[in-house]
Write a protein that holds these residues in place. Sequence first.
Motif, PDB file in Angstrom:
ATOM      1  N   TYR A 186      17.179 -12.269  -8.166  1.00 46.09           N
ATOM      2  CA  TYR A 186      16.188 -11.791  -7.051  1.00 46.09           C
ATOM      3  C   TYR A 186      16.584 -10.615  -6.519  1.00 46.09           C
ATOM      4  O   TYR A 186      17.714 -10.027  -6.722  1.00 46.09           O
ATOM      5  N   GLN A 187      15.292  -9.814  -5.888  1.00 43.62           N
ATOM      6  CA  GLN A 187      15.729  -8.343  -5.428  1.00 43.62           C
ATOM      7  C   GLN A 187      16.492  -8.755  -4.166  1.00 43.62           C
ATOM      8  O   GLN A 187      16.337 -10.004  -3.478  1.00 43.62           O
ATOM      9  N   ASP A 188      17.566  -7.901  -3.566  1.00 42.77           N
ATOM     10  CA  ASP A 188      18.235  -8.151  -2.698  1.00 42.77           C
ATOM     11  C   ASP A 188      17.470  -8.696  -1.238  1.00 42.77           C
ATOM     12  O   ASP A 188      18.042  -9.606  -0.746  1.00 42.77           O
ATOM     13  N   SER A 189      16.477  -8.218  -1.215  1.00 40.75           N
ATOM     14  CA  SER A 189      15.775  -8.274   0.307  1.00 40.75           C
ATOM     15  C   SER A 189      15.164  -9.739   0.339  1.00 40.75           C
ATOM     16  O   SER A 189      14.623  -9.937   1.426  1.00 40.75           O
ATOM     17  N   VAL A 190      15.158 -10.195  -0.730  1.00 43.30           N
ATOM     18  CA  VAL A 190      14.471 -11.715  -0.873  1.00 43.30           C
ATOM     19  C   VAL A 190      15.473 -13.052  -1.091  1.00 43.30           C
ATOM     20  O   VAL A 190      15.167 -14.170  -0.869  1.00 43.30           O
ATOM     21  N   PRO A 205       0.769  -1.065  -0.078  1.00 43.89           N
ATOM     22  CA  PRO A 205      -0.063  -0.018  -0.116  1.00 43.89           C
ATOM     23  C   PRO A 205       0.897   1.235  -0.004  1.00 43.89           C
ATOM     24  O   PRO A 205       1.685   1.378   0.724  1.00 43.89           O
ATOM     25  N   GLY A 206       0.497   2.103  -0.837  1.00 42.64           N
ATOM     26  CA  GLY A 206       1.336   3.352  -1.116  1.00 42.64           C
ATOM     27  C   GLY A 206       2.623   3.318  -1.597  1.00 42.64           C
ATOM     28  O   GLY A 206       3.309   4.221  -1.558  1.00 42.64           O
ATOM     29  N   GLN A 207       3.019   2.206  -2.034  1.00 44.43           N
ATOM     30  CA  GLN A 207       4.440   2.065  -2.757  1.00 44.43           C
ATOM     31  C   GLN A 207       4.243   1.505  -4.168  1.00 44.43           C
ATOM     32  O   GLN A 207       3.215   1.062  -4.525  1.00 44.43           O
ATOM     33  N   GLN A 208       5.347   1.999  -4.697  1.00 39.56           N
ATOM     34  CA  GLN A 208       5.404   1.500  -6.288  1.00 39.56           C
ATOM     35  C   GLN A 208       5.494  -0.046  -6.329  1.00 39.56           C
ATOM     36  O   GLN A 208       5.916  -0.722  -5.491  1.00 39.56           O
ATOM     37  N   ARG A 209       5.128  -0.590  -7.531  1.00 36.90           N
ATOM     38  CA  ARG A 209       5.212  -2.028  -7.953  1.00 36.90           C
ATOM     39  C   ARG A 209       6.578  -2.307  -8.060  1.00 36.90           C
ATOM     40  O   ARG A 209       7.310  -1.574  -8.524  1.00 36.90           O
ATOM     41  N   GLU A 210       7.305  -3.468  -7.395  1.00 38.04           N
ATOM     42  CA  GLU A 210       8.611  -3.774  -7.364  1.00 38.04           C
ATOM     43  C   GLU A 210       8.754  -4.928  -7.849  1.00 38.04           C
ATOM     44  O   GLU A 210       8.034  -6.086  -7.422  1.00 38.04           O
ATOM     45  N   LEU A 211      10.294  -5.265  -8.502  1.00 42.86           N
ATOM     46  CA  LEU A 211      10.387  -6.676  -8.924  1.00 42.86           C
ATOM     47  C   LEU A 211      10.794  -7.378  -7.901  1.00 42.86           C
ATOM     48  O   LEU A 211      11.776  -6.935  -6.959  1.00 42.86           O
ATOM     49  N   VAL A 212      10.436  -8.702  -7.602  1.00 43.36           N
ATOM     50  CA  VAL A 212      10.978  -9.674  -6.533  1.00 43.36           C
ATOM     51  C   VAL A 212      11.855 -10.534  -7.293  1.00 43.36           C
ATOM     52  O   VAL A 212      12.910 -10.995  -6.572  1.00 43.36           O
TER      53      VAL A 212
END
Length: 121
Positions: free
Chosen positions: A59-63, A41-48
């Motif tokens: 992969y995105q670094d956070s995952v 919510p309130g954020q842009q769509r990001e590649l996972v």
Amino acid sequence: QVQLVESGGGLVQAGGSLDLSCAANGSILRVNTWAWYRQAPGQQRELVAQITRSAVENYQDSVKGRFTISRDNVLNIVYLRMHSLKPEDTAVYYCNADVQALGRETYRTYWGQGTQVTVSS
């Protein structure tokens, strides 16, 4: 006509696991790159995560180390296995695919309808 149909998702406690899947249905010749995106919510769509037809994963670094993307080139399905989930993973998850339909020479990008993943603390 091509449709991406997602399944999975839901509510899980922090540290838990969830599996998502997305099937490409219709008159399909081949699927090139599959990807999972998410939007909180309130954020842009990001590649996972994304996976090429030759199974090269990104992969995105956070995952990294927690999520695994895989694909079935015969059934035209992509999977996302999510482990050690955190509250910050809460978002609507969308699958995305570059699809060459039967009778077409070029690829077109399609999106799934989105599935909610909620991680409680």
